[in-house]
Design an enzyme around this catalytic site. Structure first.
Site, PDB file in Angstrom:
ATOM      1  N   CYS A 381       0.834  -1.205   0.000  1.00  0.00           N
ATOM      2  CA  CYS A 381       0.000   0.000   0.000  1.00  0.00           C
ATOM      3  C   CYS A 381       0.873   1.262   0.000  1.00  0.00           C
ATOM      4  O   CYS A 381       1.454   1.588  -1.013  1.00  0.00           O
ATOM      5  CB  CYS A 381      -0.999  -0.040   1.151  1.00  0.00           C
ATOM      6  N   LEU A 382       1.028   1.949   1.144  1.00  0.00           N
ATOM      7  CA  LEU A 382       1.920   3.112   1.143  1.00  0.00           C
ATOM      8  C   LEU A 382       3.325   2.677   0.722  1.00  0.00           C
ATOM      9  O   LEU A 382       4.057   3.434   0.082  1.00  0.00           O
ATOM     10  CB  LEU A 382       1.958   3.740   2.543  1.00  0.00           C
ATOM     11  N   HIS A 506      -3.679  -5.062   0.618  1.00  0.00           N
ATOM     12  CA  HIS A 506      -3.039  -5.607   1.829  1.00  0.00           C
ATOM     13  C   HIS A 506      -3.143  -7.134   1.842  1.00  0.00           C
ATOM     14  O   HIS A 506      -4.096  -7.682   2.410  1.00  0.00           O
ATOM     15  CB  HIS A 506      -3.728  -5.045   3.075  1.00  0.00           C
ATOM     16  N   GLU A 508      -1.656  -9.156   3.592  1.00  0.00           N
ATOM     17  CA  GLU A 508      -1.483  -9.720   4.942  1.00  0.00           C
ATOM     18  C   GLU A 508      -2.804 -10.124   5.596  1.00  0.00           C
ATOM     19  O   GLU A 508      -2.810 -10.936   6.517  1.00  0.00           O
ATOM     20  CB  GLU A 508      -0.708  -8.745   5.842  1.00  0.00           C
TER      21      GLU A 508
END
Ligand code: GLN
Length: 539
Positions: A381-382, A506, A508
């Site tokens: 993401c970021l 994400h 995760e």
């Protein structure tokens, strides 16, 4: 509305952070091993509507569900231990309960009555719990009450659960109280008094615990358990001890040794098949690998609190077990200067998601290091946005940036998504939840997943600016994943680099101990390769 499910209510006593979520998830895992269909609810008695606007230092990571709700990190434990996808509705907060009751009041649904905590708030709480039970069709619903018994905030929830127990019947609801039993070194003994007091506090709400699970640093002996049984009026075999363990995934095995499954099955009269915990035992064994140890650096802003990156840490463990290695995570504060000295010993680098400008320059320095020294880098993401920014800068787009951090940048390679431009409210308005992502043939992403299309969970407002897609590709950036309509860039990577991959989503949130996430696996394979090459070089 009476439900077909049975309920296990889990409350906490003495202190917070004793692993109530993991304990409840472990009870769920044991029931699953008997073939029982289990779902879970986490009650968070705070006034925030959801955890989306909470600082990670307060409550750890924000866990995003498939249906795009920003929830408490305990839902992550439930998904990982039960191997199910939960709806965001499974996280009930005081904010959600009250705002729904007030909405009804404004609509005139209460027909002139004075709206009160009992019955209106408590009825709403019971409705929300039963709705999840009915929608999930689960045989057993775990209901974990956040906080500690005695907190003002949790009182309406405990009252609602007391009523639920009466309405659903004794055979259909049981209560497990999780406490902490401290060991006083000076006195050389365990102290049961805090457990006695918190059980008394729970009883004062009208709730009688059926089981007490005592968390402790060291194992407790039978006479001590008998004492708790006697003073707290709980059957001897229902006083359970879970001492500290090396890995959270061992907790179901410990509870199983203490015969928690048998007790619960008898107490709420479940009809089950034979138990099979073999797969879980295999997972726990695989997680204990340590022949090859690799060092992964996580460069983030909240690294002082590992819970802020809980799902990433767990995903790395799952993938490590899959690859047959052990990952040592080094937490690196992005706000400090990142230089060669700090990161050159790492076998790979991971830059997680985040918001706000603090720590950005450290993350960009880490990207530059990875590009210049061919060190595997995984950006989430970021993290992916930082990879794109630094790649652009190194390829002639000086001062390229994200408009999140510099609205005046000459090259806004990361920019606000179109649909985000009109949004004013912060809470729950990002691009949230699961979206499909199509993968490009011949890329690392496609190889890792082995599928043409995948679905992953999102939580962001910014994206790779399509105006720069062409120029970045000309410079060598590969766009390996895009949204269904090809409009949004979801994954990027590089050809002339051992492993440089960023994703806007994400991954995760979807990793499970028994199903490591393919991107994390691919990342750790590259990490291991780099580790071996470095060791050969040093020999
Ligand atoms: N702040 C970035 C955005 O909103 C990244 C978000 C994240 O990493 N979850 O797009």
């Amino acid at each position: 509305m009476i439900s077909l499910s049975k309920y296990i209510v889990v409350t906490g006593g003495v202190v917070s952070s004793i692993g109530k979520g993991i304990t409840s998830a472990s009870i769920g895992r044991i029931l699953r091993s008997y073939g029982v269909d289990v779902t879970a609810i986490k009650i968070d008695p705070y006034l925030n509507w959801d955890s989306g606007t909470l600082n990670p230092y307060q409550h750890g990571e924000v866990f995003v569900t498939e249906d795009g709700m920003e929830t408490d990190l305990d839902l992550g434990h439930y998904e990982r231990f039960l191997d199910v996808n939960l709806s965001g509705k499974s996280n009930i907060t005081t904010g959600k309960v009250y705002s729904s009751v007030i909405d009804h009041e404004r609509k005139g649904d209460y027909l002139g009555s004075c709206v009160q905590i009992i019955p209106h708030i408590t009825n709403k709480i019971k409705d929300m719990i039963r709705k999840i039970a009915n929608e999930s069709h689960a045989e057993v619903v775990l209901v974990e009450v956040g906080g500690t018994v005695g907190d003002i905030e949790s009182q309406p929830f405990l009252e609602a659960l007391r009523q639920l127990r009466n309405e659903e019947g004794h055979d259909n609801v049981m209560v497990v109280h999780v406490t902490y039993v401290p060991y006083l070194k000076a006195a050389g003994e365990f102290k049961t008094k805090p457990t006695q007091h918190s059980t008394k506090e729970l009883r004062s709400t009208g709730i009688i615990p059926d089981m007490i699970i005592c968390r402790s640093e060291l194992p407790m002996d039978q006479p001590l358990k008998n004492k708790i049984s006697h003073f707290c009026d709980v059957e001897r075999e229902a006083v359970i001890n879970t001492p500290d363990v090396h890995s959270i995934y061992e907790v179901p095995l410990i509870l199983n040794q203490e015969h928690v499954g048998e007790y619960v099955i008898n107490r709420i009269k479940l009809e089950t098949g034979k138990q099979d915990l073999e797969e879980w035992k295999k997972v726990v064994n695989a997680l204990q690998q340590d022949e090859y140890q690799v060092n992964v650096g996580i460069i983030g802003k909240y690294v002082e609190l590992e819970d802020a990156y809980m799902s990433i840490r767990e995903s790395l463990k799952h993938a490590a077990a899959h690859v047959g290695i052990k990952v040592n995570i080094e937490w690196i504060q992005a706000e400090n200067k990142i230089n060669e000295e700090k990161i050159s010993h790492l076998d790979s680098i991971l830059i997680p998601g985040g918001f706000g400008e603090r720590g950005i320059s450290g993350k960009l320095e880490a990207v530059r290091y990875s590009l210049q020294h061919q060190v595997p880098l995984f950006g989430i993401c970021l993290g992916m946005q930082c990879m794109v920014i630094e790649f652009a800068r190194l390829n002639g787009l000086d001062d390229a940036h994200s408009t999140e951090f510099n609205p005046e940048t000459p090259y806004p390679v990361i920019d606000l998504m179109e649909e985000q431009k009109k949004i004013k409210n912060i809470g729950g308005t990002m691009r949230l939840g699961s979206y499909p992502c199509q993968l490009k043939e011949g890329t690392m992403a496609k190889d890792a997943y082995g599928e043409k299309e995948v679905s992953e969970r999102h939580r962001h407002r910014y994206e790779l600016n399509n105006d720069y897609r062409e120029i970045l590709q000309e410079k060598g950036l590969i766009i390996s994943g895009t949204s269904h309509d090809d409009f949004l860039v979801e994954m990027v990577e590089l050809k002339d680099h051992p492993w440089f991959l960023g994703c806007q989503f994400h991954p995760e949130f979807k990793s499970r101990p028994n199903k490591a996430h393919p991107i994390f696996v691919s990342f750790l394979e590259a990490t291991l390769l780099n580790h071996k090459q470095k060791s050969m070089h040093n020999d």
